[in-house]
Write a protein that holds these residues in place. Structure first.
Motif, PDB file in Angstrom:
ATOM      1  N   GLN A 194      46.241  28.182  27.200  1.00  0.00           N
ATOM      2  CA  GLN A 194      45.249  29.185  27.547  1.00  0.00           C
ATOM      3  C   GLN A 194      44.098  28.496  28.274  1.00  0.00           C
ATOM      4  OE1 GLN A 194      44.953  32.589  27.282  1.00  0.00           O
ATOM      5  NE2 GLN A 194      47.135  32.338  26.962  1.00  0.00           N
ATOM      6  N   PRO A 195      43.644  29.087  29.382  1.00  0.00           N
ATOM      7  CA  PRO A 195      42.526  28.465  30.083  1.00  0.00           C
ATOM      8  C   PRO A 195      41.250  28.531  29.243  1.00  0.00           C
ATOM      9  CG  PRO A 195      43.051  30.607  31.048  1.00  0.00           C
ATOM     10  CD  PRO A 195      44.115  30.305  30.048  1.00  0.00           C
ATOM     11  N   GLN A 196      40.452  27.457  29.260  1.00  0.00           N
ATOM     12  CA  GLN A 196      39.200  27.469  28.517  1.00  0.00           C
ATOM     13  C   GLN A 196      38.064  27.898  29.434  1.00  0.00           C
ATOM     14  OE1 GLN A 196      38.407  24.658  25.658  1.00  0.00           O
ATOM     15  NE2 GLN A 196      40.528  24.518  25.001  1.00  0.00           N
ATOM     16  N   GLN A 197      37.040  28.463  28.822  1.00  0.00           N
ATOM     17  CA  GLN A 197      35.959  29.050  29.602  1.00  0.00           C
ATOM     18  C   GLN A 197      34.620  28.535  29.129  1.00  0.00           C
ATOM     19  OE1 GLN A 197      36.463  33.224  28.735  1.00  0.00           O
ATOM     20  NE2 GLN A 197      38.233  33.352  30.090  1.00  0.00           N
ATOM     21  N   ILE A 198      33.631  28.655  30.008  1.00  0.00           N
ATOM     22  CA  ILE A 198      32.267  28.338  29.579  1.00  0.00           C
ATOM     23  C   ILE A 198      31.288  29.220  30.357  1.00  0.00           C
ATOM     24  CG2 ILE A 198      31.823  26.455  31.219  1.00  0.00           C
ATOM     25  CD1 ILE A 198      30.494  25.040  28.687  1.00  0.00           C
ATOM     26  N   ASP A 199      30.196  29.602  29.697  1.00  0.00           N
ATOM     27  CA  ASP A 199      29.185  30.424  30.350  1.00  0.00           C
ATOM     28  C   ASP A 199      28.171  29.546  31.060  1.00  0.00           C
ATOM     29  OD1 ASP A 199      30.433  32.605  29.437  1.00  0.00           O
ATOM     30  OD2 ASP A 199      28.800  33.352  28.182  1.00  0.00           O
ATOM     31  N   VAL A 200      27.665  30.052  32.158  1.00  0.00           N
ATOM     32  CA  VAL A 200      26.655  29.341  32.925  1.00  0.00           C
ATOM     33  C   VAL A 200      25.492  30.301  33.146  1.00  0.00           C
ATOM     34  CG1 VAL A 200      26.140  28.156  35.088  1.00  0.00           C
ATOM     35  CG2 VAL A 200      28.454  28.047  34.126  1.00  0.00           C
ATOM     36  N   ILE A 201      24.294  29.829  32.865  1.00  0.00           N
ATOM     37  CA  ILE A 201      23.117  30.656  33.117  1.00  0.00           C
ATOM     38  C   ILE A 201      22.540  30.245  34.464  1.00  0.00           C
ATOM     39  CG2 ILE A 201      20.842  31.348  32.253  1.00  0.00           C
ATOM     40  CD1 ILE A 201      22.669  31.832  30.023  1.00  0.00           C
ATOM     41  N   LEU A 202      22.351  31.225  35.324  1.00  0.00           N
ATOM     42  CA  LEU A 202      21.801  30.943  36.644  1.00  0.00           C
ATOM     43  C   LEU A 202      20.475  31.674  36.776  1.00  0.00           C
ATOM     44  CD1 LEU A 202      25.036  31.505  38.759  1.00  0.00           C
ATOM     45  CD2 LEU A 202      24.097  29.329  37.994  1.00  0.00           C
ATOM     46  N   GLU A 203      19.510  31.007  37.397  1.00  0.00           N
ATOM     47  CA  GLU A 203      18.225  31.666  37.575  1.00  0.00           C
ATOM     48  C   GLU A 203      17.708  31.494  38.995  1.00  0.00           C
ATOM     49  OE1 GLU A 203      16.492  32.186  33.118  1.00  0.00           O
ATOM     50  OE2 GLU A 203      15.613  30.541  34.265  1.00  0.00           O
TER      51      GLU A 203
END
Ligand code: ADP
Ligand code: MG
Length: 699
Positions: A194-203
């Motif tokens: 299963q592909p792993q994911q990560i969140d990115v906060i952009l501002e």
């Protein structure tokens, strides 16, 4: 520590003088507010790379210095660069971290993460510095806000110790904010991971730049936040990235490095007389037979040439293939195998495994309620191949979206705050099972699978795999499967048992003889395909064009009274695409006669499986896609005439008995006539005013 605002001022003024002037100019007109620093090119040579090292190890302090430093610089426009942000891109390869390899040691460090954008939220302002007014004495109190769901209030009024405040949004300071989720490339996963994911906060000016399906490198700081246990905090942390810069990757198959050595091997392979057989023998070798299908898949992997015409029209180069057939004929196995060898592929089933299903969707974010745009399989497979098993079971939302995705190669989402057109430039390889369990060759496929005629007609090739007993073939198939299993058993034994009566070399030789090892190993085949797609753009030769026209006309001319449509312009385009793919596979710049001949063979074999009217033996595309053949349409016309005539002399309508009798005289037997009456009622050609009577519906 070396880093200080002064050092950064020096760095910028030495290496980025022109950019500072440009930035100052843009600032005056309310434009860009970022300075982009190329890490490898500039920062890694400044002060022997020491400043760069510090940035990677202590990004919080060093980035703050850089942002202060930029405000100290001078420019020809004499504009203050206060408030500008420094963004770092092109990090050294050693700082690239796979999402699955992120560990504690990376927390608070500067890293580069590469992946495909799966989700983006709306861009919304976030309060970074909140201003409150004390409800008692009116004193204004500022509170710096972390990126949390709730607004942090002052504890008490510094003047009067009151604990109640009024939030003043107008006085507060906000930035644009967006959260995106990136996931590992599908091609980097092995064996159903299963592909792993990560969140990115952009501002700030990083927001609103990427779309789901984009391939990106995110450079930023790894942050850890404790998970929430109701109102308590867990010891376990979730990671996310605070984005400092984002690079959108443009080039096709950039992730494939093809060395000079690889190139030599590829060119040598392409020279070989039997390169087509070799590639076919490299696709699912453990599956016996189905050479036509394997050749079609090979062509699909290479693809035709996507074109932009002088009038702006875009024509897809991607080839769509559908496998329809009885259960247990290896459709799923073939799809899974292609998933393993295709340079870029996404495997899913019609029912889908995510909320986005096959295409894309806008949903409310479970975390903060923002609208979120999420990519489905076809968007994630952009510039690759989407493998969709049990495509007939897809959801209704996907059905309508698929029309657009297959022809225009885009997916439009318009819902709530989200209005987006995502790219889905992928080839589709689908598999479908017949509605009634088994395939019946006397019934058109349109009636046997749950896909609309318009959708079916968008496939360049459709193959039917039936499971009919045939002694010779069955024996060979059985022997092949037994051999495969025997070799598998021996390999397992070798792996698990200390002393065995055979050697690895012996098994390898056996596999080769049984042709269950791919003729070209997957790694090389992937590179071969990537190389061809990147560098070969074949053009039709005169001879090829002539041959294509001949074939097209020969099929068209069978339709004399132009009510049966043997083939349409769609099939003509399919032919061109496939012929281009054939040339590409040979790494040839020219589409030759041999390419066209090869492709005509496949198209014919596909049409013969789906588009031959069993009554006349003629190829009839309408029969395949709408389930109504020319001969059937002729009979419908006869029945209509009969009903019209009988209606004129019968007040109650045309009596069924008399219709059947008249039909018999015109050579339509009772069973067929009855079935046609039912069908005509279904389509709305006729209606029944009372049991046993029919009338022509007024149109
Ligand atoms: P489907 O998706 O068409 O229902 P599967 O791909 O699940 O069928 O295949 C069922 C099983 O039968 C698989 O284990 C497959 O390997 C085997 N099988 C079917 N046809 C062949 C074939 N031609 N050669 C080798 N194995 C086959
Ligand atoms: Mg299956």
């Amino acid at each position: 520590m070396l880093s200080s605002p002064q050092i950064w001022k020096d760095f910028f003024e030495t290496y980025y003088r022109d950019e500072l002037n440009r930035l100052a100019d843009a600032m005056e007109f309310g434009g860009e507010k970022s300075l982009h620093v190329n890490f490898v090119k500039d920062l890694s040579i400044y002060m022997e790379g020491k400043l760069g090292e510090e940035l990677l190890e202590s990004p919080d302090r060093v980035i703050a210095h850089a942002n202060e430093g930029i405000a100290l610089t001078e420019n020809i426009h004499d504009v203050s660069l206060e408030g500008c942000k420094v963004r770092f891109y092109n990090l050294p390869a050693s700082r690239r971290v796979l999402i699955r390899d992120l560990r504690s040691e990376h927390i608070s460090k500067f890293v580069a993460i590469e992946g495909i954008v799966r989700k983006v939220t709306e861009v919304r302002p976030r309060v970074v510095k909140a201003v409150f007014a004390c409800t008692k004495c009116g004193k204004l109190v500022e509170v710096i806000q972390e990126d949390e769901l709730t607004l942090k209030q002052p504890y008490e009024c510094p003047a009067c110790k009151n604990k109640r405040f009024l939030f003043l949004p107008e006085e507060s300071y906000t930035v644009d904010s967006q959260r995106i989720r990136i996931q590992e490339y599908p091609e980097n996963l092995r064996g159903g991971e299963q592909p792993q994911q990560i969140d990115v906060i952009l501002e700030g000016d990083l927001t609103g730049k990427v779309n789901p399906g984009d391939r990106v490198i995110v450079n930023g700081i790894v942050r850890a936040k404790p998970r929430k246990f109701g109102s308590k905090q867990s010891q376990h942390m979730d990671l996310h990235i605070e984005g400092n810069s984002i690079e959108i990757l443009q080039q096709e198959y950039e992730e494939f490095e093809i060395t000079e050595e690889d190139k030599k091997r590829i060119l040598k392979l392409a020279e070989e007389e039997n390169i087509f057989e070799k590639i076919v023998a490299s696709i699912a070798p453990s599956i016996y037979g189905h050479e036509d299908i394997k050749l079609a898949i090979a062509l699909q992997l290479f693809g035709g040439v996507p074109k932009k015409l002088p009038d702006g029209t875009e024509i897809r180069g991607d080839i769509h293939v559908l496998l329809v057939g009885d259960p247990g004929v290896a459709k799923s196995q073939i799809l899974r195998y292609v998933h393993r060898i295709a340079p870029r592929s996404v495997y899913t089933t019609g029912k889908g495994t995510t909320t986005a299903g096959l295409t894309a969707t806008a949903t409310r974010d479970e975390f903060d309620g923002r609208w979120t745009l999420e990519a489905g399989a076809l968007v994630l497979a952009d510039k690759g191949i989407a493998l969709v098993d049990e495509i007939d079971k897809m959801r209704n939302e996907d059905r309508s979206a698929l029309h657009e995705a297959m022809e225009q190669q885009t997916v439009s989402v318009a819902k709530a705050g989200i209005n987006a057109v995502l790219r889905a430039r992928c080839a589709l390889l689908g598999a479908a099972n017949p509605k009634y369990g088994r395939f019946d060759k006397y019934t058109p496929i349109a009636e046997q699978i749950d896909l609309s005629p318009t959708l079916l007609s968008r496939f360049d090739l459709i193959f039917v795999l039936t499971d009919e007993p045939d002694e010779v073939r069955d024996r060979k198939l059985a022997e092949h499967i037994l051999k495969t299993h025997e070799i598998g058993e021996k390999l397992e034994k070798l792996r698990n048992v200390a002393s065995v009566e055979f050697t690895k070399e012996e098994i390898d030789r056996e596999s080769e003889i049984a042709e269950i090892v791919p003729a070209i190993e997957p790694e090389l085949l992937r590179k071969y395909i990537a190389y061809a797609k990147r560098t070969v753009f074949p053009v039709l030769s005169e001879e090829a064009k002539q041959k294509i026209v001949e074939f097209y006309l020969s099929l068209r001319s069978r339709a004399k009274d132009n009510s049966a449509v043997p083939v349409t312009a769609r099939q003509l385009e399919a032919l061109i695409r496939l012929a281009e793919a054939s040339a590409r596979l040979r790494l040839s710049d020219v589409v030759d006669r041999e390419d066209v001949e090869r492709v005509i063979r496949i198209i014919k074999s596909s049409l013969e499986q789906i588009a031959v009217d069993p009554e006349t033996g003629e190829i009839d595309i309408d029969y395949a896609f709408t389930g109504t053949s020319k001969s059937q349409r002729d009979r419908i016309l006869i029945l209509k005439r009969i009903i019209e005539e009988l209606e004129a002399s019968n007040e109650k309508g045309a009596p069924e008995e008399e219709i059947l009798k008249a039909a018999q005289e015109e050579g339509i037997d009772e069973r067929k006539a009855k079935e046609l009456l039912r069908k005509m009622r279904e389509i709305g050609d006729i209606y029944s005013p009372r049991e046993g009577y029919y009338r022509i519906a007024v149109k």
